[in-house]
Design a protein around this motif. Structure first.
Motif, PDB file in Angstrom:
ATOM      1  N   ARG A  79     -39.153 -74.136  -6.489  1.00 14.59           N
ATOM      2  CA  ARG A  79     -38.537 -73.513  -5.068  1.00 14.59           C
ATOM      3  C   ARG A  79     -39.475 -72.406  -4.949  1.00 14.59           C
ATOM      4  NH1 ARG A  79     -34.021 -73.653  -2.436  1.00 14.59           N
ATOM      5  NH2 ARG A  79     -32.953 -72.015  -1.212  1.00 14.59           N
ATOM      6  N   SER A  97     -42.088 -78.179  -2.005  1.00 15.66           N
ATOM      7  CA  SER A  97     -40.893 -77.845  -2.004  1.00 15.66           C
ATOM      8  C   SER A  97     -40.344 -77.061  -0.638  1.00 15.66           C
ATOM      9  CB  SER A  97     -40.385 -76.660  -3.113  1.00 15.66           C
ATOM     10  OG  SER A  97     -41.534 -75.733  -3.274  1.00 15.66           O
ATOM     11  N   GLN A 123     -38.584 -81.482   0.368  1.00 20.69           N
ATOM     12  CA  GLN A 123     -37.868 -81.660  -0.710  1.00 20.69           C
ATOM     13  C   GLN A 123     -36.644 -82.227  -0.279  1.00 20.69           C
ATOM     14  OE1 GLN A 123     -37.747 -78.702  -3.733  1.00 20.69           O
ATOM     15  NE2 GLN A 123     -36.203 -79.796  -4.771  1.00 20.69           N
ATOM     16  N   ASN A 125     -32.855 -83.177  -1.486  1.00 19.51           N
ATOM     17  CA  ASN A 125     -31.821 -83.309  -2.711  1.00 19.51           C
ATOM     18  C   ASN A 125     -31.038 -84.427  -2.690  1.00 19.51           C
ATOM     19  OD1 ASN A 125     -29.684 -82.911  -4.542  1.00 19.51           O
ATOM     20  ND2 ASN A 125     -29.582 -80.550  -3.735  1.00 19.51           N
ATOM     21  N   GLU A 129     -27.149 -82.307  -5.795  1.00 18.14           N
ATOM     22  CA  GLU A 129     -26.800 -81.084  -6.885  1.00 18.14           C
ATOM     23  C   GLU A 129     -26.751 -80.176  -6.512  1.00 18.14           C
ATOM     24  OE1 GLU A 129     -28.356 -82.797 -11.045  1.00 18.14           O
ATOM     25  OE2 GLU A 129     -29.705 -83.749  -9.603  1.00 18.14           O
ATOM     26  N   THR A 131     -27.260 -77.372  -8.017  1.00 11.47           N
ATOM     27  CA  THR A 131     -28.204 -76.592  -8.781  1.00 11.47           C
ATOM     28  C   THR A 131     -29.673 -76.788  -8.128  1.00 11.47           C
ATOM     29  OG1 THR A 131     -28.482 -78.029 -10.304  1.00 11.47           O
ATOM     30  CG2 THR A 131     -26.689 -76.381 -10.763  1.00 11.47           C
ATOM     31  N   LYS A 132     -29.773 -77.681  -7.347  1.00 18.12           N
ATOM     32  CA  LYS A 132     -31.285 -77.799  -6.720  1.00 18.12           C
ATOM     33  C   LYS A 132     -31.238 -77.618  -5.468  1.00 18.12           C
ATOM     34  CE  LYS A 132     -32.246 -81.478 -10.335  1.00 18.12           C
ATOM     35  NZ  LYS A 132     -32.227 -82.885 -10.425  1.00 18.12           N
ATOM     36  N   MET A 161     -36.160 -84.451  -6.983  1.00 16.94           N
ATOM     37  CA  MET A 161     -35.971 -84.357  -8.306  1.00 16.94           C
ATOM     38  C   MET A 161     -34.924 -84.896  -8.671  1.00 16.94           C
ATOM     39  SD  MET A 161     -36.990 -80.160  -8.847  1.00 16.94           S
ATOM     40  CE  MET A 161     -36.297 -80.357 -10.559  1.00 16.94           C
TER      41      MET A 161
END
Length: 232
Positions: A79, A97, A123, A125, A129, A131-132, A161
């Motif tokens: 990040r 990212s 990036q 998601n 999530e 947390t990402k 990810m």
């Protein structure tokens, strides 16, 4: 050196086997994720043919650049804070990212001031999530179109990810979704971008990712061994 050599040989073998099973057969670029590992280990991997490294933190990436200079290709895979863009935007092969408008604006500003175009991956998601970072799948096309307004950014593909889970079927569904999104955007024919890369898959899932269309993977522990998390 022998352990690193064995790891490299095993990773290359698995990557090639997965590529032959993949849906597209594309060549796969391996990014060696060097987080927490000392420079001698990185030199060992470099001597064995790995020239692309990835770091999650800007300060660590800058330190690698100071040591290895132009002998390696550098990837910002973590990040990225807008106030850190200035340290790496003109030195990396790819920023993996890009995930928000404020970051795109800053990258574009820096690129414009230096009269260069900065290559980036968006990036995604894909599993949503909390947390990402990353753009949610349903927002991807509008974000791509927004990024096209920035003339000093070159979108080169997508990155994700996947969750760290043992459910292979679910993992495959995430990677398949990413591949479909890449294909949909590529078929729109935007001259200002190039869906060249699909960066997905890490040490725990890179074979599955390649089978489902990844042509860039980010591998750390499978090359270097377990990380010392006390250094993070």
């Amino acid at each position: 050196m022998s352990t690193i050599g064995d790891n490299v040989k095993e990773v290359l073998h698995k990557v090639e086997k997965a590529r032959k099973r993949s849906i597209n057969g594309e060549e796969v670029t391996i990014i060696a994720v060097t987080k927490t590992h000392d420079n001698q280990v990185i030199q060992d991997v470099k001597d064995l043919g790995f020239t692309s490294i990835g770091e999650n933190k800007v300060q660590e990436l800058v330190k690698r650049m100071e040591v290895f200079e132009d002998s390696l290709e550098y990837h910002m895979i973590g990040r990225l804070q807008s106030n850190k863009v200035k340290y790496i935007y003109d030195k990396v092969a790819l920023i993996h990212s890009l995930d928000r408008h404020s970051l795109a604006k800053e990258i574009d500003k820096r690129g414009r001031n230096s009269e260069i175009t900065v290559p980036c991956l968006i990036q995604v998601n894909v599993s949503k999530e909390k947390t990402k970072g990353g753009v949610f799948p349903e927002d991807l096309e509008s974000f791509v179109e927004e990024c096209l307004k920035y003339k000093n950014i070159r979108i080169m593909g997508l990155m994700t990810m996947a969750p760290h889970i043992d459910d292979e079927k679910k993992l495959r569904s995430y990677f398949q979704k990413m591949y479909k999104m890449r294909e949909i955007i590529a078929k729109k024919g935007y001259n200002e971008l190039d869906m060249k890369y699909l960066s997905m898959g890490m040490s725990n899932d890179y074979e599955i990712a390649i089978e489902e269309g990844a042509n860039m993977v980010r591998i750390g522990s499978s090359l270097f061994g377990k990380r010392d998390y006390s250094k993070l």
